[in-house]
Write an enzyme that holds these catalytic residues in place. Sequence first.
Site, PDB file in Angstrom:
ATOM      1  N   SER A 139     -32.819   5.168  45.305  1.00  0.00           N
ATOM      2  CA  SER A 139     -32.373   3.999  45.093  1.00  0.00           C
ATOM      3  C   SER A 139     -31.351   4.001  44.011  1.00  0.00           C
ATOM      4  O   SER A 139     -30.474   4.904  44.171  1.00  0.00           O
ATOM      5  CB  SER A 139     -33.449   3.028  45.230  1.00  0.00           C
TER       6      SER A 139
ATOM      7  N   ASP B 177     -32.477   1.288  57.181  1.00  0.00           N
ATOM      8  CA  ASP B 177     -32.709   0.854  55.903  1.00  0.00           C
ATOM      9  C   ASP B 177     -32.236  -0.403  55.704  1.00  0.00           C
ATOM     10  O   ASP B 177     -30.770  -0.401  55.472  1.00  0.00           O
ATOM     11  CB  ASP B 177     -32.256   2.108  54.926  1.00  0.00           C
TER      12      ASP B 177
ATOM     13  N   HIS C  17     -36.779   1.627  53.288  1.00  0.00           N
ATOM     14  CA  HIS C  17     -35.847   2.042  51.898  1.00  0.00           C
ATOM     15  C   HIS C  17     -36.641   3.438  51.178  1.00  0.00           C
ATOM     16  O   HIS C  17     -36.046   3.781  50.170  1.00  0.00           O
ATOM     17  CB  HIS C  17     -35.773   1.024  51.055  1.00  0.00           C
TER      18      HIS C  17
END
Lengths: 267, 433
Positions: free
Chosen positions: A95, A217, A245
């Site tokens: 991320s 996602d 995610h």
Amino acid sequence: MDIRRRNNIQITGRPDGPTVVLAHGFGCDQNMWRLTVPALAEHYRVVLFDYVGSGGSDLSAWEETRYSVLSGYAQDVVDVCEELDLRHAVFVGHSVSAMAGVLAAHAAPERIGALVMVAPSPCYIDSDGYRGGFSAEDIDELLASLESNYLGWSATMAPVIMGNPERPELGEELTNSFCATDPDIARVFARTTFLTDSRDDLKTVTAPTLVLECAQDVIAPREVGAYVHAAIPGSTLVTLPATGHCPQLSAPEATNTAILDFLRSLR
Amino acid sequence: MTFPLGDAPEPSEAQDAASTDAAFTALLEDSVDDLYESAPCGYLSTLMDGTIAKINATLLGRLGLERRDVVGHQRFADLLTVGGKLYHETHFAPLLQMKGAISGIALEMKKADGGRIPVLVSSVVKHGGEGEPLLIRTTVFDACDRRAYEEELQRRKQEAERAHRQAEADRARLQEALAALQQSLLPASLPAVPGVETATYYHTAAPDRLGGDFYDLFALDGERWAFFLGDVCGKGPEAAAVTSLTRYTLRAAALHDPDPVTALTTLNTVLHERCTGGDPRYCTAIFGILTPDPETGRAAVEVASGGHPPALVIRADGGTDFLPTPGGLLVGALPEASFTSATTTLGPGDTLLLYTDGLTEARTGPDRAELYGDRALLDFVAGHAGASPQGMVEALTGLLESLGDGVDDDTALLAVGVPRTLASSRPATDHRR
């Protein structure tokens, strides 16, 4: 400054293997990689750490100004690499950490030799011709959501205890709290994560790069994966058959396979 | 199904049992399906990827959604607001993956009409026979009231924090003003007196209250110095106003006529004038004139007292006694007051000590039931005979500290002495705290 303690550095895996650094994203801590570590440990030396403000890091080292910008998190990465004197390590960032890795690789190219970007997004907010998936109002709503939950949690959730893979008896407590962070720190991390536009930084990447995106996602949609792949020449894009995610948790085997294939291709 | 009410029920009891049975059967007709569909909370089950496989009518109705649009088409996160979705992905889902269960998370769900419902969500992963995760069961509770309550709490908390900060700032300002005012009631430092050493101590019983004790020492001309020490009745701003009046009246009176009895008489007139009416204010004070003689190295002292504990004279050889000024009345209490004066001479090593009753009336003993007293003070200072005024004040400071919270009044000390050797005059030593 004791960086090992400050960033709760944990080292496992094969001591003489090539080094892989696993960096968590916004929300949780290094335990996000608990299903990844066993797959890498046989052949690689695995370095785990928590960003200052998360997990088992030293919260007293947290400063709002430093961690209000992505470069503050990148500096944590560089500090960890320097502390362990890493050379040409592979940096795996989940991320927002994927972008922190890009900044760190630019700042210390001799330390980071390759990048794995797991569900990355260089910019979460839509703008002219770019679809990040969110509006500025959406992000405000997330911040409000954080507020309302920490209101309920802060009294009952103890400060996060140390994550220590060598002490599995801590595991239960740890999984209860590994996503809990001081509300003020979480607010700053959320703002930094979701309000930073680091698209221009993708151009600086020269290291071999693997981009891992999830098939579905909501945080980093497919368009964003394609954007990152296109912005980094020579990068490899792998779409994981995963929803959500956090493919390292929801589709660990596919995620591990993709990472291992990439690591083998580096030799 | 039977309902055991006893071993051998009487006929009437059997009848009761039968009707209870009937009620219970009716209850059981509330089928499990209906209980699920119409439960007072939302239920939904999803596949591990979040795709909704089952959802109850309560939740569909609350959201205004049709079953056919939801089941198999939407994921749980799709029902959430964007902020909730982000929170779900970054916190909720990883925790659920890690732990297999999560409860009481505050999220917001989107209604078909665009409205939002605050909810509390709990989820648990159902596992198959091999321990493999099969599906996620989720309950959704309406949290409108709770959210409103929480917001109210948070608002109140912020208000309280603001009020607290304001109160702290006000308090700090008040302390500062009090400290400045207190300073104006006492000399910043005492002037050097040739051939004489002086030392002082001042302590207010409460840090945020103005003290009622006072002292001063100042030059009258090149040869004489006036000094005084006293105690205004009461504490706080009213007492401070009287202290201020007292200090400046004595200073002015002494410059006009340095006779101690005259100075106290003037003060009596002024205080009595001011304080006639509903707020009688008076004080006790010792006023004195100090005349050092450079020829002999001795200093002549004349003091007058109005209702104040007598000064102590501590001789270099250990002889210690009070300097009585009998008959002196409280200053300002009566329109006419008579004061008497006394004189002494301080030789090398002798010290004159003025003090307020904060010291002699300090509480001692295990129950704090006894007062320290004049006699104990006399013995204590006699034990320090020959000490310089500074040494004497330091010894008494140590004594006061050892009495701890037994000292519940303001305390002032003024020591004036002639040094053992006439090397030079030393600056005053100030022991304020």
